[in-house]
Write a protein that holds these residues in place. Structure first.
Motif, PDB file in Angstrom:
ATOM      1  N   LEU A 168     -35.356 -21.274 -50.853  1.00  0.00           N
ATOM      2  CA  LEU A 168     -36.623 -20.560 -51.019  1.00  0.00           C
ATOM      3  C   LEU A 168     -37.426 -20.852 -49.776  1.00  0.00           C
ATOM      4  O   LEU A 168     -37.227 -21.960 -48.959  1.00  0.00           O
ATOM      5  CB  LEU A 168     -37.667 -21.385 -52.102  1.00  0.00           C
ATOM      6  N   PHE A 213     -43.896 -21.664 -52.330  1.00  0.00           N
ATOM      7  CA  PHE A 213     -43.396 -22.428 -53.473  1.00  0.00           C
ATOM      8  C   PHE A 213     -44.364 -22.891 -54.518  1.00  0.00           C
ATOM      9  O   PHE A 213     -44.086 -22.694 -55.788  1.00  0.00           O
ATOM     10  CB  PHE A 213     -42.819 -23.958 -52.797  1.00  0.00           C
ATOM     11  N   VAL A 257     -36.015 -25.953 -50.592  1.00  0.00           N
ATOM     12  CA  VAL A 257     -37.347 -25.586 -50.255  1.00  0.00           C
ATOM     13  C   VAL A 257     -37.515 -25.306 -48.651  1.00  0.00           C
ATOM     14  O   VAL A 257     -37.367 -26.688 -47.872  1.00  0.00           O
ATOM     15  CB  VAL A 257     -38.392 -25.896 -50.859  1.00  0.00           C
ATOM     16  N   GLU A 292     -47.665 -29.201 -53.251  1.00  0.00           N
ATOM     17  CA  GLU A 292     -46.199 -28.931 -52.954  1.00  0.00           C
ATOM     18  C   GLU A 292     -45.361 -29.961 -53.891  1.00  0.00           C
ATOM     19  O   GLU A 292     -44.466 -29.630 -54.384  1.00  0.00           O
ATOM     20  CB  GLU A 292     -45.724 -29.132 -51.343  1.00  0.00           C
TER      21      GLU A 292
END
Length: 355
Positions: free
Chosen positions: A154, A177, A131, A206
Motif C-alpha cells: 500500500l 491508508f 504500508v 494511522e
C-alpha cells in the motif's frame, strides 16, 4: 542522447514549473504554527532543531519542536498538503526514481531481517500488508523468509503499481491508508509500517487504521527512527533520520508503546540493535560535504551550474573521500557491535498483537 544529456534536458524542462512554485515564496507551504504538542496536547514546547533541506536542497527552513512533557518531537510549523507535494516531488519518483530504486533495492539483508522479526510470533502468516511499501522491495525480499505468505503493498504513489507490475507485491493498494482501511478490515495476519509513521501527518490515525486492518490475533510491525538515540544529539542537523522536511513526527518508544496499548494492541517485542542501520557517521560526513560543496544541477535552481562550479564540486567531494571511508569503518565495524550498549541505535522496532 547520453544519459547525462537526457537528465540535463529533463531538468531544464522542469525548471519553469519550479520557478513558478518558488516565485510565490515558501511560507505558503506550511500550516500555522502549533502551540501545543500533537501527541499529548501539552503547551510546553521548546525548539530542538532548525535546518534546511540537506538532501534535495530545495529552498526553505524547517524547525523541530520538542514537548517537555511527553518527549514527542515534531515539525513545527508543519508542511501542508501543497508543501508535502512540493518537497516530495522528484525525490521518490520523477528525477529521483532511479536513484531511490537503486538505493532501496540493494538492502536485501535488512529487509529479510525485518521479516524474520515476525517469526517468533507468527512463523507462517498467510497475508501481509506492507504500508508505505514504495516500490515493494521489502515484499520481494521477505518471500525468501516467508515463501508461503501473500504480500500486498500500500502506498499513495505510483510506486506500488510499479511493484505489482514487477511482481514484487501480489496486490497493490494505492491511496491513503486511513481511507482504504475500511475495505481492508480484518484482512491481514500482519501489517507492517517500516519507516512510514514518521512521514504521516497524523500517526494516531494511522494506528487506528492498522487496528482495523489487522485481524484479531494478528500483528502490527512498526519501525521508526529513535529520537532518543545519542546520535540525534551528537550529530545535530547532520543526523540523517531527521530527514527534513519529510519526517513530521518522532515518537519516543515509551510513547508509541502506550499509544499502541490504548488502540487495542499488546506489545510483544521491542528491538533496538536489530533495526539499527549503521550509516550515521557516513551520512553525517556526506551531508556536511554535500552542503558545503557547490550545488549540482536541479530544476529548483535558477539555472544550470557552469563548468567551473561543477569542477569545484567534484574537487571538494574528492577531498572528502578519506573522511567518508573512515566514517564507514567506524559505523560498520568499530561501533556497530556496541551501538545498543552506547545508546547509538538510530531506530527501534515494535511487534504488537491485536487483541
Amino acid at each position: 542522447m547520453s544519459d547525462a544529456r537526457e537528465k540535463t534536458a529533463r531538468i531544464a524542462s522542469l525548471r519553469p514549473t519550479y520557478r513558478t512554485d518558488l516565485d510565490a515564496g515558501t511560507d505558503r507551504f506550511f500550516h500555522p504554527r502549533d502551540t501545543s504538542c500533537p501527541w499529548c496536547s501539552s503547551p510546553r514546547l521548546t525548539p530542538r532543531l532548525s535546518t534546511t533541506d540537506l538532501l534535495q536542497h530545495k529552498p526553505g527552513r524547517f524547525t523541530l519542536d520538542h514537548c517537555a512533557d511527553c518527549g514527542h518531537t515534531f515539525q513545527n510549523p508543519r508542511l501542508n498538503d501543497e508543501g508535502l507535494e512540493f518537497y516530495y516531488r522528484d525525490f521518490y519518483d520523477g528525477l529521483g526514481e532511479q536513484r531511490m530504486s537503486g538505493t532501496l533495492g540493494g538492502r536485501t539483508a535488512m529487509y529479510r531481517s525485518r521479516a524474520e522479526a515476525m517469526l517468533p510470533h507468527d512463523p507462517a502468516p498467510k497475508t501481509w500488508l506492507d504500508v508505505g511499501t514504495g516500490h515493494g522491495h521489502f515484499c520481494e525480499a521477505a518471500r525468501a523468509v516467508l515463501p508461503d505468505t501473500a504480500f500486498d503493498g500500500l502506498d499513495f504513489t505510483d510506486g506500488v503499481e510499479l511493484a505489482a507490475r514487477e511482481g514484487r507485491v501480489d496486490h497493490a493498494h494505492r491511496g491513503a491508508f486511513p481511507a482504504l482501511a475500511p475495505e481492508l478490515a480484518a484482512r491481514y495476519d500482519v501489517v507492517s509500517m517500516f519507516h512510514y509513521l514518521e512521514h504521516s501527518t497524523d500517526p494516531d490515525r494511522e494506528l487506528r487504521a492498522a487496528h482495523e486492518t489487522v485481524r484479531p490475533g494478528g500483528h502490527l510491525l512498526v519501525e521508526v527512527p529513535d529520537p532518543e538515540s545519542r546520535y540525534a544529539r551528537l550529530l545535530g542537523r547532520w543526523w540523517l533520520p531527521w530527514l527534513q522536511p519529510q519526517h513530521l513526527h518522532f515518537m519516543p518508544v515509551a510513547n508509541l508503546r502506550r499509544r499502541l496499548t490504548e488502540r487495542g494492541f499488546t506489545v510483544v517485542a521491542e528491538q533496538h540493535a536489530e533495526p539499527h542501520d549503521p550509516v550515521d557517521l557516513l551520512a553525517a560526513v556526506w551531508l556536511a560535504l554535500d552542503h558545503t560543496a557547490p550545488r549540482e544541477d536541479a530544476p529548483w535552481l535558477p539555472g544550470r551550474p557552469g563548468p567551473l562550479t561543477r569542477a569545484a564540486r567534484t574537487a571538494l567531494l574528492l577531498t572528502g573521500v578519506p573522511a567518508l571511508l573512515a566514517a564507514t569503518a567506524l559505523d560498520r565495524w568499530a561501533l556497530r557491535p556496541v551501538s545498543h550498549r552506547l545508546g547509538l541505535c538510530n531506530a527501534y522496532r515494535l511487534v504488537a498483537r491485536r487483541e
